[in-house]
Design a protein around this motif. Structure first.
Motif, PDB file in Angstrom:
ATOM      1  N   ARG A  44      23.368  38.811  50.874  1.00 23.01           N
ATOM      2  CA  ARG A  44      22.838  40.841  51.243  1.00 23.01           C
ATOM      3  C   ARG A  44      21.522  40.523  51.545  1.00 23.01           C
ATOM      4  N   CYS A  45      21.050  39.622  51.348  1.00 28.25           N
ATOM      5  CA  CYS A  45      19.480  40.068  51.664  1.00 28.25           C
ATOM      6  C   CYS A  45      18.659  40.046  53.507  1.00 28.25           C
ATOM      7  N   ALA A  46      17.749  40.832  53.582  1.00 30.10           N
ATOM      8  CA  ALA A  46      17.582  41.003  55.297  1.00 30.10           C
ATOM      9  C   ALA A  46      15.889  41.162  54.979  1.00 30.10           C
TER      10      ALA A  46
ATOM     11  N   ARG B   8       4.735  33.302  52.880  1.00 35.10           N
ATOM     12  CA  ARG B   8       5.314  31.776  51.894  1.00 35.10           C
ATOM     13  C   ARG B   8       6.929  32.635  52.045  1.00 35.10           C
ATOM     14  N   VAL B   9       7.477  33.596  51.746  1.00 37.96           N
ATOM     15  CA  VAL B   9       8.166  34.824  51.982  1.00 37.96           C
ATOM     16  C   VAL B   9       9.277  34.034  52.621  1.00 37.96           C
ATOM     17  N   ALA B  10       9.017  34.044  53.913  1.00 39.68           N
ATOM     18  CA  ALA B  10       9.431  33.748  55.166  1.00 39.68           C
ATOM     19  C   ALA B  10      10.501  32.491  54.663  1.00 39.68           C
ATOM     20  N   LYS B  11       9.110  31.830  54.493  1.00 35.63           N
ATOM     21  CA  LYS B  11       9.699  30.232  54.310  1.00 35.63           C
ATOM     22  C   LYS B  11      10.907  29.582  52.609  1.00 35.63           C
ATOM     23  N   ALA B  12      10.461  30.641  52.120  1.00 35.19           N
ATOM     24  CA  ALA B  12      11.973  31.042  50.855  1.00 35.19           C
ATOM     25  C   ALA B  12      12.962  31.659  51.932  1.00 35.19           C
ATOM     26  N   ALA B  13      12.959  32.694  52.280  1.00 34.71           N
ATOM     27  CA  ALA B  13      13.813  33.135  52.857  1.00 34.71           C
ATOM     28  C   ALA B  13      14.728  32.612  54.389  1.00 34.71           C
ATOM     29  N   ARG B  14      14.252  31.532  54.551  1.00 35.61           N
ATOM     30  CA  ARG B  14      14.901  31.121  55.865  1.00 35.61           C
ATOM     31  C   ARG B  14      15.564  29.937  54.778  1.00 35.61           C
ATOM     32  N   ALA B  15      15.045  29.154  53.804  1.00 39.55           N
ATOM     33  CA  ALA B  15      15.718  28.577  53.183  1.00 39.55           C
ATOM     34  C   ALA B  15      16.304  29.262  52.203  1.00 39.55           C
ATOM     35  N   ALA B  16      16.946  30.196  51.845  1.00 40.89           N
ATOM     36  CA  ALA B  16      18.403  30.689  51.464  1.00 40.89           C
ATOM     37  C   ALA B  16      18.623  31.837  52.476  1.00 40.89           C
ATOM     38  N   GLY B  17      18.841  31.301  53.540  1.00 41.93           N
ATOM     39  CA  GLY B  17      19.850  31.657  54.157  1.00 41.93           C
ATOM     40  C   GLY B  17      19.312  33.395  54.724  1.00 41.93           C
ATOM     41  N   VAL B  18      18.675  33.371  54.172  1.00 43.01           N
ATOM     42  CA  VAL B  18      18.117  34.981  54.557  1.00 43.01           C
ATOM     43  C   VAL B  18      17.182  35.456  55.755  1.00 43.01           C
ATOM     44  N   PRO B  19      18.354  36.648  56.518  1.00 40.67           N
ATOM     45  CA  PRO B  19      17.526  36.142  58.298  1.00 40.67           C
ATOM     46  C   PRO B  19      16.059  37.441  58.184  1.00 40.67           C
ATOM     47  N   VAL B  20      15.372  37.002  58.877  1.00 38.07           N
ATOM     48  CA  VAL B  20      14.113  37.101  58.970  1.00 38.07           C
ATOM     49  C   VAL B  20      13.544  37.883  60.755  1.00 38.07           C
ATOM     50  N   ILE B  21      13.558  39.264  60.102  1.00 43.08           N
ATOM     51  CA  ILE B  21      13.992  39.676  61.484  1.00 43.08           C
ATOM     52  C   ILE B  21      12.011  40.786  61.547  1.00 43.08           C
TER      53      ILE B  21
ATOM     54  N   GLU C 249      19.800  48.330  62.675  1.00 39.89           N
ATOM     55  CA  GLU C 249      20.873  48.600  61.956  1.00 39.89           C
ATOM     56  C   GLU C 249      21.713  48.145  62.143  1.00 39.89           C
ATOM     57  N   THR C 250      22.017  47.858  64.069  1.00 37.93           N
ATOM     58  CA  THR C 250      23.131  47.348  64.200  1.00 37.93           C
ATOM     59  C   THR C 250      22.929  45.977  63.992  1.00 37.93           C
ATOM     60  N   ILE C 251      21.924  44.978  63.988  1.00 35.74           N
ATOM     61  CA  ILE C 251      21.557  43.655  63.445  1.00 35.74           C
ATOM     62  C   ILE C 251      22.559  44.008  62.014  1.00 35.74           C
ATOM     63  N   LEU C 252      22.071  44.680  61.382  1.00 33.80           N
ATOM     64  CA  LEU C 252      22.081  44.843  59.292  1.00 33.80           C
ATOM     65  C   LEU C 252      23.515  44.496  59.454  1.00 33.80           C
ATOM     66  N   LYS C 253      24.407  45.718  60.027  1.00 41.33           N
ATOM     67  CA  LYS C 253      25.592  45.827  59.500  1.00 41.33           C
ATOM     68  C   LYS C 253      26.054  44.346  60.406  1.00 41.33           C
ATOM     69  N   GLY C 254      26.307  43.743  61.272  1.00 40.24           N
ATOM     70  CA  GLY C 254      26.691  42.502  61.468  1.00 40.24           C
ATOM     71  C   GLY C 254      26.573  41.403  61.299  1.00 40.24           C
ATOM     72  N   LEU C 255      25.248  41.572  59.936  1.00 37.91           N
ATOM     73  CA  LEU C 255      25.083  40.520  59.412  1.00 37.91           C
ATOM     74  C   LEU C 255      25.688  40.340  58.121  1.00 37.91           C
ATOM     75  N   GLY C 256      26.172  42.229  57.564  1.00 36.33           N
ATOM     76  CA  GLY C 256      26.303  42.598  56.449  1.00 36.33           C
ATOM     77  C   GLY C 256      25.271  42.299  55.031  1.00 36.33           C
ATOM     78  N   ARG C 257      24.010  42.750  55.673  1.00 33.10           N
ATOM     79  CA  ARG C 257      23.432  42.769  54.734  1.00 33.10           C
ATOM     80  C   ARG C 257      23.066  43.722  54.462  1.00 33.10           C
ATOM     81  N   ASP C 258      22.483  44.436  52.615  1.00 31.56           N
ATOM     82  CA  ASP C 258      21.942  45.451  51.978  1.00 31.56           C
ATOM     83  C   ASP C 258      20.720  46.071  51.271  1.00 31.56           C
TER      84      ASP C 258
END
Length: 520
Positions: A326-328, A365-378, A443-452
């Motif tokens: 659910r994260c971005a 460091r947070v971005a590295k963890a996010a990518r590893a967890a499948g969290v999109p980085v914007i 917001e278009t990207i977030l809604k398309g990815l289902g991230r809240d």
């Protein structure tokens, strides 16, 4: 004892009949007052007595350290570590609450300092101090030869290191009190021997330039006292010890009034719950008087009960839980012009605060963890075309950006800072407003990815980051703010945003807590 009003606006600072009350007496020579904003006590030194004492309403005066190396000026840094000028050792030291002692300055070009005398801390964490020879004389110090042959004004950089001499070595006879203007663009330094105050412009790298005389002839043939301790109030007026008590100068250099005291004053500090009580260390006694004006807000004054509201990250929320699906991660305005030395806004203090926050590495460091967890980085970048066409000039920020020719497409200034370049799979969103939502495809990207749930990082804390947090909360997103992944121009602005705005719209935490929540 009536005070002396020389201009009508002196009455805006203090009641002409404001009484002084004695909080303690029987000392030898008091100095170095500083108020602890959390525990609410006054700390002060008695140099000849070689003792440090504290005072509060409940307990009165209590001895806290003996011997005290004949300490003189004292202040706190943003983390409430005590910074102390020691006459007996010729050291500037940091004392941490748990008792650890750290030497900040001891030598210049291989020679011992004279005797650090007074000290103040800038919002970027740099420490400025004066170094006359008083501590190498009997009574006020330990008699011994001095090695340098001159009396200087120095700066210790935010990350520590050798002290930097800021003035010509023949400019001062006995430099003593010093203080910043409210915006930290000016530094005032007085000379006890020459009975004057000089003022300097403070550059973006913390050095001084354009020295000029601010006030002179601070002397009297009938009353004892002279320039020693000095503080700036929130309006920019300069309060300096002087014959008969304190003299107060407007920012123009005009003498506007005098605070009368029963004994000669050596130093002063605002304190109390609202920083409207002025404490005076005056020879054998300590006095207090109520004022209508408060001090220049020094970094330590932003501390609050239960924690320090400054650069150090707060403890994470004990039950921080994040669902990576659910994260971005938003990385905003981490561009060379916004926080790099040599960037369009370097003079704002942004590079120094970014360094103090370790913000680039924490976001990385947070971005590295996010990518590893499948969290999109914007990555969200403020981009304008050459000449800034289409950028409305309805706000000082936008005017300043256009004037500085900042973040122009294709330039080094618009590029991401080293270490935070986009990687394969990351998104890039361009904007021309503070909020990442305004006029963008975010917001278009977030809604398309289902991230809240948005992990909100970048620069500047009190502008783009706060605006995006507010807008995101209004739109129904859960906002997570790792405080050490954000920075702005100085610790004070950062703390004000985090503690008085962001906590109402976001979960405030830190990088380590976010990484742990994402990686399990």
């Amino acid at each position: 004892m009536s005070h002396v009003s020389l201009r009508p606006d002196f009455g805006d600072l203090i009641d002409p009949n404001a009484p002084l009350s004695q909080v303690g007496t029987g000392f030898i020579f008091t100095e170095g007052p500083v108020w602890h904003p959390v525990d609410r006590y006054l700390l002060f030194s008695d140099m000849p007595g070689d003792v440090r004492r504290r005072w509060d309403e409940a307990h009165g005066v209590v001895e806290v350290k003996r011997p005290a190396n004949k300490c003189n000026g004292m202040t706190y840094d943003a983390a409430l570590n005590l910074i102390v000028c020691e006459h007996a050792t010729s050291l500037l030291v940091r004392e941490r609450p748990e008792g650890k002692r750290e030497i900040l300055a001891s030598h210049f070009q291989g020679k011992e300092l004279n005797s650090p005398n007074d000290v103040c801390v800038r919002s970027d964490g740099s420490i400025y101090f004066t170094d006359p020879i008083y501590g190498r004389s009997p009574h006020f110090g330990v008699e011994r030869p001095h090695h340098l042959g001159f009396q200087g004004v120095y700066r210790v950089p935010p990350g520590g290191g050798a002290p930097q001499l800021l003035v010509d070595d023949d400019l001062f006879n006995q430099p003593n009190g010093l203080c910043f203007s409210p915006d930290e663009k000016l530094l005032y330094v007085n000379d006890s021997a020459r009975k004057l105050i000089r003022v300097f412009d403070v550059t973006s790298d913390g050095s001084l330039k354009n020295q000029r005389l601010f006030a002179d002839k601070i002397v009297s043939s009938t009353e004892p006292g002279g320039p020693d301790g000095m503080k700036c109030d929130e309006r920019g007026d300069v309060w300096v010890t002087a014959p008969g008590g304190l003299w107060v100068y407007a920012p123009s250099g005009d003498l506007i009034g005098k605070v009368r005291t029963p004994e000669p004053v050596a130093n002063l500090a605002w304190g109390g719950t609202d920083f409207r009580t002025l404490f005076l260390t005056a020879s054998t006694s300590v006095y207090r008087v109520e004022t209508k004006v408060g001090p220049r807000r020094e970094p330590y004054m932003n501390a609050r009960a239960g924690g320090v509201a400054a650069s150090p990250a707060p403890s994470p929320e004990p039950a921080l839980a994040l669902d990576p699906k659910r994260c971005a991660l938003l990385i905003q305005d981490m561009q060379n012009d916004t926080l790099s030395e040599g960037g369009a806004f370097a003079a704002s203090g942004a590079p120094a605060h970014a360094k103090a926050q370790n913000v680039v590495e924490n976001i990385r460091r947070v971005a590295k963890a996010a990518r590893a967890a499948g969290v999109p980085v914007i990555h969200i970048w403020f981009i304008v075309e050459p000449g800034a066409p289409g950028l409305t000039m309805n706000a000082p920020l936008f005017n300043g950006l256009a004037e500085a020719k900042g973040v122009v497409r294709g330039t080094w200034g618009a590029a991401p800072v080293a270490g935070l370049e986009p990687e394969k799979g990351d998104f890039i969103v361009e904007k021309m407003r503070m909020s990442a939502f305004e006029g963008t495809r975010l917001e278009t990207i977030l809604k398309g990815l289902g991230r809240d749930t948005l992990i909100n990082t970048g620069a500047w804390t009190n502008m783009a980051i706060e605006h995006t947090a507010r807008t995101g909360a209004d739109k129904g997103y859960a906002i997570v703010m790792p405080e050490d992944c954000c920075s702005t121009m100085n610790a004070e602005w950062h703390a004000a945003s985090i503690n008085f705005a962001v906590r109402n719209v976001a979960t405030v935490t830190n990088a380590d807590a976010v990484i742990k929540a994402l990686t399990g």
